[in-house]
Design a protein around this motif. Structure first.
Motif, PDB file in Angstrom:
ATOM      1  N   GLU A 172     103.662  63.565 -19.832  1.00  0.00           N
ATOM      2  CA  GLU A 172     103.174  65.031 -20.191  1.00  0.00           C
ATOM      3  C   GLU A 172     101.808  64.768 -20.835  1.00  0.00           C
ATOM      4  N   ASN A 173     101.358  63.539 -21.317  1.00  0.00           N
ATOM      5  CA  ASN A 173      99.904  63.606 -21.961  1.00  0.00           C
ATOM      6  C   ASN A 173      98.966  63.474 -20.623  1.00  0.00           C
ATOM      7  N   VAL A 174      99.543  63.181 -19.530  1.00  0.00           N
ATOM      8  CA  VAL A 174      98.467  62.960 -18.418  1.00  0.00           C
ATOM      9  C   VAL A 174      98.187  64.493 -17.811  1.00  0.00           C
ATOM     10  N   GLN A 175      96.554  64.695 -17.719  1.00  0.00           N
ATOM     11  CA  GLN A 175      96.142  65.924 -17.376  1.00  0.00           C
ATOM     12  C   GLN A 175      96.387  66.115 -15.968  1.00  0.00           C
ATOM     13  N   PHE A 176      96.353  67.332 -15.518  1.00  0.00           N
ATOM     14  CA  PHE A 176      96.480  67.760 -13.992  1.00  0.00           C
ATOM     15  C   PHE A 176      95.549  68.670 -13.540  1.00  0.00           C
ATOM     16  N   VAL A 177      94.631  68.343 -12.676  1.00  0.00           N
ATOM     17  CA  VAL A 177      93.241  69.199 -12.244  1.00  0.00           C
ATOM     18  C   VAL A 177      93.356  69.228 -10.977  1.00  0.00           C
ATOM     19  N   ALA A 178      93.077  70.213 -10.368  1.00  0.00           N
ATOM     20  CA  ALA A 178      92.805  70.439  -8.926  1.00  0.00           C
ATOM     21  C   ALA A 178      91.471  71.160  -8.682  1.00  0.00           C
ATOM     22  N   THR A 179      90.900  70.656  -7.469  1.00  0.00           N
ATOM     23  CA  THR A 179      89.510  71.436  -7.276  1.00  0.00           C
ATOM     24  C   THR A 179      89.948  72.788  -6.811  1.00  0.00           C
ATOM     25  N   GLU A 204      68.999  70.726  -5.140  1.00  0.00           N
ATOM     26  CA  GLU A 204      70.436  70.378  -5.801  1.00  0.00           C
ATOM     27  C   GLU A 204      70.891  71.362  -6.988  1.00  0.00           C
ATOM     28  N   GLU A 205      69.856  71.747  -7.539  1.00  0.00           N
ATOM     29  CA  GLU A 205      70.391  72.709  -8.944  1.00  0.00           C
ATOM     30  C   GLU A 205      71.001  74.178  -8.405  1.00  0.00           C
ATOM     31  N   GLU A 206      70.820  74.311  -7.141  1.00  0.00           N
ATOM     32  CA  GLU A 206      71.389  75.547  -6.545  1.00  0.00           C
ATOM     33  C   GLU A 206      72.718  75.502  -6.104  1.00  0.00           C
ATOM     34  N   VAL A 207      73.308  74.106  -6.101  1.00  0.00           N
ATOM     35  CA  VAL A 207      74.686  73.908  -5.082  1.00  0.00           C
ATOM     36  C   VAL A 207      75.662  73.549  -5.997  1.00  0.00           C
ATOM     37  N   TYR A 208      76.670  74.517  -5.900  1.00  0.00           N
ATOM     38  CA  TYR A 208      77.935  74.209  -6.966  1.00  0.00           C
ATOM     39  C   TYR A 208      79.279  74.196  -5.863  1.00  0.00           C
ATOM     40  N   GLY A 209      79.637  72.701  -5.609  1.00  0.00           N
ATOM     41  CA  GLY A 209      81.124  72.622  -4.991  1.00  0.00           C
ATOM     42  C   GLY A 209      81.842  72.081  -5.782  1.00  0.00           C
ATOM     43  N   THR A 210      83.187  72.121  -5.465  1.00  0.00           N
ATOM     44  CA  THR A 210      84.376  71.601  -6.615  1.00  0.00           C
ATOM     45  C   THR A 210      84.217  70.176  -6.643  1.00  0.00           C
ATOM     46  N   ALA A 211      83.790  69.238  -5.994  1.00  0.00           N
ATOM     47  CA  ALA A 211      83.631  67.889  -6.050  1.00  0.00           C
ATOM     48  C   ALA A 211      82.946  67.640  -7.583  1.00  0.00           C
ATOM     49  N   VAL A 225      77.880  78.393  -3.473  1.00  0.00           N
ATOM     50  CA  VAL A 225      79.319  78.206  -4.499  1.00  0.00           C
ATOM     51  C   VAL A 225      80.428  78.053  -3.232  1.00  0.00           C
ATOM     52  N   THR A 226      80.869  76.754  -3.394  1.00  0.00           N
ATOM     53  CA  THR A 226      81.905  76.616  -2.263  1.00  0.00           C
ATOM     54  C   THR A 226      83.072  75.769  -2.989  1.00  0.00           C
ATOM     55  N   ASN A 227      84.334  76.088  -2.589  1.00  0.00           N
ATOM     56  CA  ASN A 227      85.538  75.391  -3.084  1.00  0.00           C
ATOM     57  C   ASN A 227      85.786  73.885  -2.206  1.00  0.00           C
ATOM     58  N   ASN A 228      85.199  73.911  -1.390  1.00  0.00           N
ATOM     59  CA  ASN A 228      85.136  72.450  -0.470  1.00  0.00           C
ATOM     60  C   ASN A 228      84.597  71.567  -1.354  1.00  0.00           C
ATOM     61  N   SER A 229      85.706  70.608  -1.232  1.00  0.00           N
ATOM     62  CA  SER A 229      85.469  69.185  -2.411  1.00  0.00           C
ATOM     63  C   SER A 229      84.845  67.971  -1.481  1.00  0.00           C
ATOM     64  N   THR A 230      84.699  68.096  -0.185  1.00  0.00           N
ATOM     65  CA  THR A 230      84.468  67.012   0.534  1.00  0.00           C
ATOM     66  C   THR A 230      82.836  66.512   0.586  1.00  0.00           C
ATOM     67  N   GLY A 241      88.370  75.615  -8.620  1.00  0.00           N
ATOM     68  CA  GLY A 241      87.693  76.347  -7.663  1.00  0.00           C
ATOM     69  C   GLY A 241      87.717  77.987  -7.685  1.00  0.00           C
ATOM     70  N   LYS A 242      87.091  78.973  -6.982  1.00  0.00           N
ATOM     71  CA  LYS A 242      87.273  80.163  -6.945  1.00  0.00           C
ATOM     72  C   LYS A 242      88.562  80.430  -6.678  1.00  0.00           C
ATOM     73  N   PRO A 243      89.272  81.326  -7.305  1.00  0.00           N
ATOM     74  CA  PRO A 243      88.637  82.757  -8.052  1.00  0.00           C
ATOM     75  C   PRO A 243      88.654  82.343  -9.513  1.00  0.00           C
ATOM     76  N   SER A 244      89.098  80.982  -9.815  1.00  0.00           N
ATOM     77  CA  SER A 244      88.871  80.773 -11.351  1.00  0.00           C
ATOM     78  C   SER A 244      87.477  81.110 -11.717  1.00  0.00           C
ATOM     79  N   LYS A 245      87.175  81.461 -12.932  1.00  0.00           N
ATOM     80  CA  LYS A 245      85.793  81.606 -13.510  1.00  0.00           C
ATOM     81  C   LYS A 245      85.055  80.651 -13.820  1.00  0.00           C
ATOM     82  N   PHE A 246      85.935  79.467 -13.940  1.00  0.00           N
ATOM     83  CA  PHE A 246      85.184  78.368 -14.437  1.00  0.00           C
ATOM     84  C   PHE A 246      83.917  78.004 -13.792  1.00  0.00           C
TER      85      PHE A 246
END
Lengths: 302, 302
Positions: free
Chosen positions: A174-181, A81-88, A57-62, A217-222
């Motif tokens: 304001e209707n445009v959503q704002f998301v960050a890794t 592949e099923e074991e890898v969770y990156g923010t991308a 589990v990595t916050n790295n989005s590259t 990304g971490k520390p978000s529970k998502f």
């Protein structure tokens, strides 16, 4: 309450008997840049032999999932592949399933993030260099793509002032959503060089837009919630290993996991002790249950 | 305590009889982008006729003093170089006289800042495009200029990831000084476009460097102290006119000046009223003594 104890051979045996899943961070835990950290691959192999499930589990989005599997294998780690969770990957999942994005994503990001969006069938624009041209007279009438409904910010080595204008201008609707890794500030590589992280790129866009992003990304529970649901994890029997207090260790506390800090990355034992000595609830969430110098040591005492 | 009162014909006569110097902000007060605001030039001329001394004080770092005088004249304002204080000039003064810079300045900035450094005989590097090349493997051994002793951040439309790496890497040496012109977040130009300010560029460098800069622009007292000393100002007989609460109005309070907010720029009356209703000491420092819709109105009631 977590107590930041050295993990000994005895306490490791006790701990591992109560754990069947291990989540591990990558940068600073398994590798540093392009080099595996000593003993880390052996430790992961040993945990697998003991019947533990492993998730990276990595916050790295590259990197896309596929690129992570390739890197893991090149550095001697068994992984699929099923074991890898990156923010991308996580960002693409979030946009598809939670934000339910229609229209286009304006991405301050990179090609690997684009690959993950492609796999989810999400349209986007913005990847690659976009140097500034003209003057403020041109910028204030800059054409915007009317199909953009979301701004996604991740690691982007091509961040430019033009991208900052575009991202902030899209977000003025304001209707445009704002998301960050993620918000990781930097990747220290020693020898007096600082490699700025996504947190620096996000700081620029965030300040321009004057709006708060959803951070995945971490520390978000998502990220953990996705893994938990898909793989039926029991938080009480899951351990999180990481090198950063405010992401890895706090994620563990946010999700009810046992936490192990390794000192091979961005955190010193002194910093962990300072968190422990603090009365702040936020700081207490950064105190690991256990610590070790590095992943190699974990293999040695198992 | 300031009370955010509408400036009337009567109160203006009373006020101006106790004032002999007027400091005025530029963007949002005298002009918006490349156009003069209606009546502003006439008001400045009227204040001069009344014998008031005028100083133009702006956080904008994109112009040297000479360029400001040119812009002022083009837009119909009488002005000479001695009356103009922008952060490009102020930064050069600070580096020369206070920081006493030896060696070279690494500048995340622009050509007009460079002109002011030239006039003070200060060496610098970094101005202009510096696109990213290579990968993290190259970045972590990036050559640094050993002569750099100071990092100066101002407005830089050529901000790039390469510049972020360099600025943060120079700043990882604690002997390198960190100076910034200002923290203004954005220049709103309406029609759904956002022009990010120096605050966004600084946010990126600041997050990467994990160090606090010395900030020279309003509301820091430094700019006023320079003007006061050079021109022998009496704060009790000085008025500050501006459109932004956290810079212009707070500067006034920080320096003991009478403050006048104009609503032709970034602040609404509602925002000023919110500051007034707050119990926070910081917010009270953002409450103007008086307000008017615009500079034209000031001329009308004088």
């Amino acid at each position: 309450m977590a107590a930041c104890r050295l993990l000994t051979r005895d306490s490791a045996a006790q701990l591992l008997s109560n754990i069947d899943t291990v989540l591990t961070d990558c940068d600073g835990v398994l590798w540093q840049g392009t080099e595996a950290l000593p003993g880390a691959a052996k430790t992961i192999a040993k945990l697998r032999e003991m019947g533990k499930r492993i998730f990276f589990v990595t916050n790295n989005s590259t990197k896309s999932r596929l690129s992570y599997v390739e890197k893991l294998k090149n550095l001697g780690f068994e992984a699929n592949e099923e074991e890898v969770y990156g923010t991308a990957y996580i960002a693409a999942l979030y946009l598809k399933n939670i934000a339910k994005v229609t229209g286009k994503v304006y991405m301050v990001g990179n090609k690997e993030m684009a690959k993950e969006l492609d796999l989810q069938g999400i349209s986007y624009t913005g990847v690659g260099p976009d140097p500034i041209e003209g003057t403020v007279t041109d910028w204030k009438t800059l054409p915007l793509d009317p199909e953009v409904t979301t701004v996604l910010v991740g690691f982007d080595e091509h961040l430019s002032y033009m991208k900052m204008i575009k991202a902030a201008s899209y977000l003025s609707n304001e209707n445009v959503q704002f998301v960050a890794t993620n918000t990781d500030e930097r990747l220290p590589v020693g020898n007096g060089r600082v490699i700025p992280g996504t947190g620096c790129i996000l700081a620029a866009v965030h300040t321009a837009a004057d709006r708060d992003p959803v951070i995945l990304g971490k520390p978000s529970k998502f990220m953990f919630e996705v893994i938990k649901e898909r793989h039926d994890l029991d938080p009480n029997r899951t351990m999180m290993i990481g090198d950063k207090l405010t992401t890895d260790i706090m994620l563990g506390h946010n999700c009810g996991l046992t936490t192990l800090l390794v000192l091979s990355g961005v955190t010193s034992l002194e910093e962990a002790r300072q968190m422990q000595a603090s009365n702040s609830i936020e700081h207490q969430k950064c105190v690991p249950h256990y610590y070790l110098n590095n992943m190699g040591e974990l293999g040695d005492i198992l």
